[in-house]
Design an enzyme around this catalytic site. Structure first.
Site, short mmCIF file in Angstrom:
data_model
loop_
_atom_site.label_atom_id
_atom_site.label_comp_id
_atom_site.label_asym_id
_atom_site.label_seq_id
_atom_site.Cartn_x
_atom_site.Cartn_y
_atom_site.Cartn_z
N ALA A 10 -4.11 -9.04 -6.93
CA ALA A 10 -4.40 -7.81 -7.66
C ALA A 10 -5.89 -7.60 -7.94
O ALA A 10 -6.26 -6.82 -8.83
CB ALA A 10 -3.63 -7.79 -8.98
N TYR A 154 1.77 -12.30 11.58
CA TYR A 154 1.86 -11.43 10.40
C TYR A 154 3.21 -10.72 10.37
O TYR A 154 3.91 -10.71 9.36
CB TYR A 154 0.73 -10.41 10.40
CG TYR A 154 0.78 -9.45 9.24
CD1 TYR A 154 0.30 -9.82 7.98
CD2 TYR A 154 1.33 -8.18 9.38
CE1 TYR A 154 0.37 -8.94 6.90
CE2 TYR A 154 1.40 -7.30 8.31
CZ TYR A 154 0.91 -7.68 7.08
OH TYR A 154 0.99 -6.80 6.02
#
Length: 262
Positions: A10, A154
């Site tokens: 974050a 990924y």
């Protein structure tokens, strides 16, 4: 009613903007990052009732320490948003011999969530950041026995995360939910800029859907589901996630890796 919400990764991008969006509504937001300096800057930018927690998600001991600190500070956690993720890295293999994309994108959310489940509220939500990029998992790559290029690993790590979300949902008590969310393809995050060399679309697209997944009514009955924000609908993930045999092998691989890494 205001909530207590943890968001990993974050200190920038979708995670920071989602934290800012939720903090502006009065929620208590616990932000995670690796750097104390970045956490301090992010907390200042986010404002509101914000707490900072530091951990390198490739080191499970740090994840457990962070979880313990959160449990000491809070007896209830309403939402866990497993947002942190990596695509292109200079060093792709961890000290334990696993691909760092699987470790950060798949194993770490598993470890953190399990450590925090004892304080998850009766109506708590677990929101896992999936992706439109999904691919069947090469089990040798999952176990660290084979190296893959950035994009394939990924996509596999995100499908593995989605598979775990579906399996986790089956174990949750009534009232709690686990949901996988593709926040939108090629948004203007640092990962997209570094990985693809493009500016990307408005990050608020992703932040808005994560806010809804965390506290909105549209996700109240979303346990075990996958939300595709590119099309704005709940949808099926990649067919490999629906293959019971493949899902079982992936789940066993996750559990084996977590046990080995410790």
């Amino acid at each position: 009613m205001t909530k207590t919400i943890l968001i990993t990764g974050a200190t920038d991008g979708i995670g920071e903007l989602t934290a800012k969006t939720l903090a502006a509504e009065g929620h208590t937001v616990l932000i995670h990052g690796r750097s104390a300096e970045k956490l301090e800057k992010a907390a200042e930018a986010i404002g509101g009732k914000t707490e900072s927690y530091s951990a390198d998600l490739t080191h499970f001991d740090q994840i457990h320490t962070m979880a313990a600190d959160i449990r000491k500070a809070h007896d209830r956690l309403d939402v866990i948003i497993n947002n942190a993720g990596v695509l292109k890295l200079r060093d792709t293999v961890t000290d334990d011999g696993y691909d760092a994309r699987f470790v950060v994108n798949t194993f770490a959310p598993y470890v953190l969530t399990e450590a925090l489940r004892p304080i998850l509220a009766e109506d708590g939500r677990i929101v896992n950041l999936s992706s439109a990029a999904q691919a069947p998992i090469d089990l040798d790559a999952l176990h660290g026995r084979k190296k893959l290029d950035h994009n394939p690993v990924y996509a596999q790590s995100k499908l593995a995360l989605t598979i775990w979300t579906r399996e986790l949902a089956r174990t949750l008590p009534s009232g709690q939910i686990a949901v996988a969310v593709n926040p939108g393809s090629l948004l203007a995050s640092k990962m997209v800029k570094e990985g693809y060399g493009i500016a990307g679309s408005d990050l608020q697209i992703g932040a808005d859907v994560l806010r809804e997944a965390a506290v909105g009514a549209a996700f109240a009955d979303a346990n075990g589901k996958y939300f595709d924000n590119d099309n704005g609908v709940f949808a099926n993930p990649h067919p490999a996630a629906l293959d019971a045999g493949h899902a079982a092998q992936v789940m066993q691989g996750i559990k084996d890796a977590v046990a080995k890494i410790g």
